[in-house]
Design a protein around this motif. Sequence first.
Motif, short mmCIF file in Angstrom:
data_model
loop_
_atom_site.label_atom_id
_atom_site.label_comp_id
_atom_site.label_asym_id
_atom_site.label_seq_id
_atom_site.Cartn_x
_atom_site.Cartn_y
_atom_site.Cartn_z
N TYR A 1 -29.38 -34.41 -37.36
CA TYR A 1 -30.17 -35.78 -36.99
C TYR A 1 -31.00 -35.37 -35.79
O TYR A 1 -30.69 -34.72 -34.99
N ALA A 2 -32.32 -36.02 -35.89
CA ALA A 2 -33.02 -36.13 -34.55
C ALA A 2 -32.42 -37.01 -33.51
O ALA A 2 -31.71 -37.98 -34.01
N ASP A 3 -32.38 -36.77 -32.35
CA ASP A 3 -31.77 -37.64 -31.18
C ASP A 3 -31.95 -38.96 -31.30
O ASP A 3 -30.95 -39.67 -31.17
N SER A 4 -33.24 -39.25 -31.63
CA SER A 4 -33.72 -40.77 -31.58
C SER A 4 -33.02 -41.62 -32.56
O SER A 4 -33.12 -42.85 -32.60
N VAL A 5 -32.17 -40.92 -33.80
CA VAL A 5 -31.69 -41.59 -34.79
C VAL A 5 -30.30 -41.53 -34.86
O VAL A 5 -29.47 -42.30 -35.80
N LYS A 6 -29.57 -40.81 -34.09
CA LYS A 6 -28.32 -40.37 -34.15
C LYS A 6 -27.70 -41.48 -33.87
O LYS A 6 -28.00 -42.24 -33.03
N GLY A 7 -26.48 -41.64 -34.65
CA GLY A 7 -25.80 -42.95 -34.74
C GLY A 7 -26.31 -44.16 -35.15
O GLY A 7 -25.52 -45.15 -35.35
N ARG A 8 -27.43 -44.04 -35.72
CA ARG A 8 -28.08 -45.21 -36.20
C ARG A 8 -28.28 -44.84 -37.78
O ARG A 8 -28.15 -46.03 -38.61
N PHE A 9 -28.61 -43.72 -38.06
CA PHE A 9 -29.03 -43.48 -39.27
C PHE A 9 -28.11 -42.42 -40.08
O PHE A 9 -27.36 -41.73 -39.35
N THR A 10 -27.99 -42.51 -41.32
CA THR A 10 -26.93 -41.57 -42.23
C THR A 10 -27.71 -41.05 -43.33
O THR A 10 -28.23 -41.78 -44.06
N ILE A 11 -27.58 -39.69 -43.46
CA ILE A 11 -28.09 -38.97 -44.45
C ILE A 11 -27.16 -38.62 -45.74
O ILE A 11 -26.20 -38.08 -45.11
N SER A 12 -27.42 -38.85 -46.90
CA SER A 12 -26.56 -38.45 -47.82
C SER A 12 -27.11 -38.26 -48.97
O SER A 12 -28.58 -38.19 -49.19
N ARG A 13 -26.53 -37.34 -49.91
CA ARG A 13 -26.79 -37.02 -51.10
C ARG A 13 -26.01 -37.07 -52.42
O ARG A 13 -24.93 -37.09 -52.25
#
Length: 124
Positions: free
Chosen positions: A60-72
């Motif tokens: 993750y980019a530092d700016s989104v860590k803890g707020r965004f989650t990627i999955s597939r």
Amino acid sequence: QVRLLESGGGLVQPGDSMRLSCAASGITFSWYTMAWFRQAPGKEREFVAAITWGSKNISYADSVKGRFTISRDNAMKMVYLQMNSLQPEDAAVYSCAADRWGGATALLENYEYWGQGTQVTVSS
């Protein structure tokens, strides 16, 4: 023909959540690292998140860590981006991208295929 089609963008208020989806076709999806990038008006395209084929490596980019989650979901050929606590600075066109050979890299030039993007607007 390879196609990456994003969906799920729109207008939300600060603090809201949103989930983006990207449907892939024309590639053996499970072979590819998938990523999300975003580009705000007047700014360079920037890395958001990436996930390798087996979901073992995620970045993750530092700016989104803890707020965004990627999955597939390899069976459905889908990649998702769950975005929580959205802020005005998250507003951008979000694009998904596919990389056949790399890990969960943030390097834009590594990605061979790109979607057209979906607009995310965060405003009160």
